[in-house]
Design a protein around this motif. Structure first.
Motif, mmCIF file in Angstrom:
data_model
loop_
_atom_site.group_PDB
_atom_site.id
_atom_site.type_symbol
_atom_site.label_atom_id
_atom_site.label_comp_id
_atom_site.label_asym_id
_atom_site.label_seq_id
_atom_site.Cartn_x
_atom_site.Cartn_y
_atom_site.Cartn_z
ATOM 1 N N SER A 73 0.831 -1.208 0.000
ATOM 2 C CA SER A 73 0.000 0.000 0.000
ATOM 3 C C SER A 73 0.865 1.257 0.000
ATOM 4 O O SER A 73 0.336 2.374 -0.058
ATOM 5 N N THR A 74 2.186 1.069 0.038
ATOM 6 C CA THR A 74 3.104 2.209 0.072
ATOM 7 C C THR A 74 3.987 2.224 -1.169
ATOM 8 O O THR A 74 4.324 1.163 -1.715
ATOM 9 N N PRO A 75 4.415 3.385 -1.621
ATOM 10 C CA PRO A 75 5.334 3.451 -2.768
ATOM 11 C C PRO A 75 6.632 2.698 -2.501
ATOM 12 O O PRO A 75 7.175 2.049 -3.396
ATOM 13 N N GLU A 76 7.123 2.784 -1.264
ATOM 14 C CA GLU A 76 8.372 2.110 -0.930
ATOM 15 C C GLU A 76 8.220 0.594 -1.043
ATOM 16 O O GLU A 76 9.111 -0.101 -1.564
ATOM 17 N N GLY A 77 7.097 0.076 -0.561
ATOM 18 C CA GLY A 77 6.863 -1.357 -0.646
ATOM 19 C C GLY A 77 6.743 -1.823 -2.082
ATOM 20 O O GLY A 77 7.292 -2.864 -2.464
ATOM 21 N N ILE A 78 6.021 -1.063 -2.897
ATOM 22 C CA ILE A 78 5.874 -1.414 -4.306
ATOM 23 C C ILE A 78 7.233 -1.401 -5.004
ATOM 24 O O ILE A 78 7.581 -2.327 -5.747
ATOM 25 N N ASP A 79 8.036 -0.365 -4.751
ATOM 26 C CA ASP A 79 9.342 -0.269 -5.397
ATOM 27 C C ASP A 79 10.257 -1.418 -4.980
ATOM 28 O O ASP A 79 11.027 -1.945 -5.801
ATOM 29 N N THR A 80 10.186 -1.810 -3.709
ATOM 30 C CA THR A 80 11.017 -2.920 -3.223
ATOM 31 C C THR A 80 10.704 -4.205 -3.973
ATOM 32 O O THR A 80 11.604 -4.908 -4.454
ATOM 33 N N VAL A 81 9.419 -4.518 -4.109
ATOM 34 C CA VAL A 81 9.035 -5.766 -4.756
ATOM 35 C C VAL A 81 9.234 -5.669 -6.270
ATOM 36 O O VAL A 81 9.630 -6.640 -6.921
ATOM 37 N N ALA A 82 8.997 -4.495 -6.831
ATOM 38 C CA ALA A 82 9.218 -4.310 -8.271
ATOM 39 C C ALA A 82 10.676 -4.574 -8.636
ATOM 40 O O ALA A 82 10.969 -5.100 -9.723
ATOM 41 N N ALA A 83 11.592 -4.244 -7.749
ATOM 42 C CA ALA A 83 13.010 -4.497 -8.021
ATOM 43 C C ALA A 83 13.275 -6.001 -8.136
ATOM 44 O O ALA A 83 14.049 -6.431 -9.000
ATOM 45 N N TYR A 84 12.633 -6.799 -7.286
ATOM 46 C CA TYR A 84 12.770 -8.254 -7.400
ATOM 47 C C TYR A 84 12.182 -8.742 -8.722
ATOM 48 O O TYR A 84 12.758 -9.607 -9.392
ATOM 49 N N CYS A 85 11.037 -8.171 -9.089
ATOM 50 C CA CYS A 85 10.398 -8.581 -10.351
ATOM 51 C C CYS A 85 11.277 -8.283 -11.550
ATOM 52 O O CYS A 85 11.317 -9.048 -12.518
ATOM 53 N N ALA A 86 11.980 -7.172 -11.492
ATOM 54 C CA ALA A 86 12.827 -6.770 -12.614
ATOM 55 C C ALA A 86 14.151 -7.522 -12.646
ATOM 56 O O ALA A 86 14.670 -7.831 -13.720
ATOM 57 N N ASP A 87 14.695 -7.826 -11.466
ATOM 58 C CA ASP A 87 16.058 -8.355 -11.391
ATOM 59 C C ASP A 87 16.131 -9.875 -11.336
ATOM 60 O O ASP A 87 17.182 -10.448 -11.653
ATOM 61 N N GLU A 88 15.057 -10.532 -10.934
ATOM 62 C CA GLU A 88 15.071 -11.981 -10.778
ATOM 63 C C GLU A 88 14.447 -12.661 -11.998
ATOM 64 O O GLU A 88 13.501 -12.123 -12.592
ATOM 65 N N PRO A 89 14.925 -13.840 -12.368
ATOM 66 C CA PRO A 89 14.378 -14.551 -13.540
ATOM 67 C C PRO A 89 13.064 -15.260 -13.204
ATOM 68 O O PRO A 89 13.003 -16.491 -13.150
ATOM 69 N N LEU A 90 12.032 -14.476 -13.010
ATOM 70 C CA LEU A 90 10.745 -15.047 -12.597
ATOM 71 C C LEU A 90 10.123 -15.876 -13.721
ATOM 72 O O LEU A 90 10.071 -15.445 -14.871
ATOM 73 N N GLU A 91 9.624 -17.025 -13.369
ATOM 74 C CA GLU A 91 8.797 -17.822 -14.268
ATOM 75 C C GLU A 91 7.326 -17.505 -14.043
ATOM 76 O O GLU A 91 6.522 -17.497 -14.976
ATOM 77 N N ILE A 92 6.980 -17.225 -12.778
ATOM 78 C CA ILE A 92 5.586 -16.951 -12.410
ATOM 79 C C ILE A 92 5.539 -15.735 -11.494
ATOM 80 O O ILE A 92 6.332 -15.631 -10.549
#
Length: 259
Positions: free
Chosen positions: A59-78
């Motif tokens: 619910s916070t910009p900081e929380g969204i940015d933290t998780v978005a960094a994982y989404c961008a940097d990690e080789p997610l399959e799902i």
């Protein structure tokens, strides 16, 4: 190829059921939630797979940015956009901070996490994006007798349906797919946390929602509705949407012209 999944809202309800199922299927996991103790409990209970716990408030910009960094940097399959909050009340009564929380968690966070993940998925030629909405997304035409009042919540779920459908078309042929899951009332703590007593209402289990989702992926469904027996009902809705979209004209419709 990576076998990595990221699940938001992973410490309870549908998110926990997804995390449990994916762990059982030997996926490595990044689990996201607000409660560090629950995150740690999940990690300790699943020693056979690699689980990384990320404490973040979407619910916070900081929380969204933290998780978005994982989404961008990690080789997610799902990627599973599951985190949720309800705040069912009439718009005029909904405090601004609660309205912001609903929109951040159910609109902004899924949008930005998906944006962060999809580029890498396309480069790798494989990926699955799943957003958890609900049948309330289709309740917009309901009259005033339908309760509880929930304009912001319904609108946020409708956003997830529309963006998933449109994104699915954008991703055609890339090896990446987008889906939205629309269960009805599910047997979790979600409603009770909002002060709603639904104990007398028949509810689907979170495990059944996961089972339906995985089967829906196999069937190639973009909109997965675990409790809708007649798939034709959904097809009728979507055909009507396209008919209305295609029925527009640059000419003013007759009913809007002065007599």
């Amino acid at each position: 190829m990576s076998n990595l999944a990221l699940v938001t809202g992973a410490t309870s309800g549908i998110g926990l059921a997804f995390a449990e199922r994916l762990a059982a299927d030997n996926h490595d996991l990044i689990i996201v939630g607000r409660n560090q103790d629950r995150l740690d409990e999940f990690v300790a209970a699943h020693p056979k797979v690699k689980v990384r716990a990320v404490a973040a408030d979407l619910s916070t910009p900081e929380g969204i940015d933290t998780v978005a960094a994982y989404c961008a940097d990690e080789p997610l399959e799902i990627l599973i956009n599951n985190a949720g909050v309800a705040h069912y009340m009439p718009l005029a009564d909904l405090p601004a901070d609660k309205a912001r929380e609903v929109v951040n968690v159910k609109v902004l966070a899924p949008t930005l996490l998906t944006r962060a993940a999809v580029g890498g998925m396309q480069q790798r030629g494989k990926g699955t994006i799943i957003s958890i909405a609900g049948m309330i997304a289709f309740s917009g035409p309901a009259g005033p007798a339908v309760m509880p009042r929930r304009a912001v919540y319904a609108g946020s779920l409708a956003h997830l349906v529309a963006i998933s459908q449109t994104l699915s078309a954008e991703l055609e042929g890339t090896g990446v797919t987008a889906h939205v899951v629309c269960p009805g009332i599910v047997a979790t703590a979600f409603h009770s946390s909002q002060g709603l007593d639904v104990s007398a209402v028949p509810r689907m289990s979170a495990d059944d929602v996961v089972t339906a989702t995985l089967r829906g992926l196999e069937l190639g469904e973009v909109v997965i509705a675990p409790g809708v027996e007649d798939r034709g009902l959904l097809d009728t809705v979507f055909e009507a949407d396209l008919a209305a979209f295609g029925g527009q004209s640059p000419e003013l419709a007759t009913r809007y012209r002065s007599n």
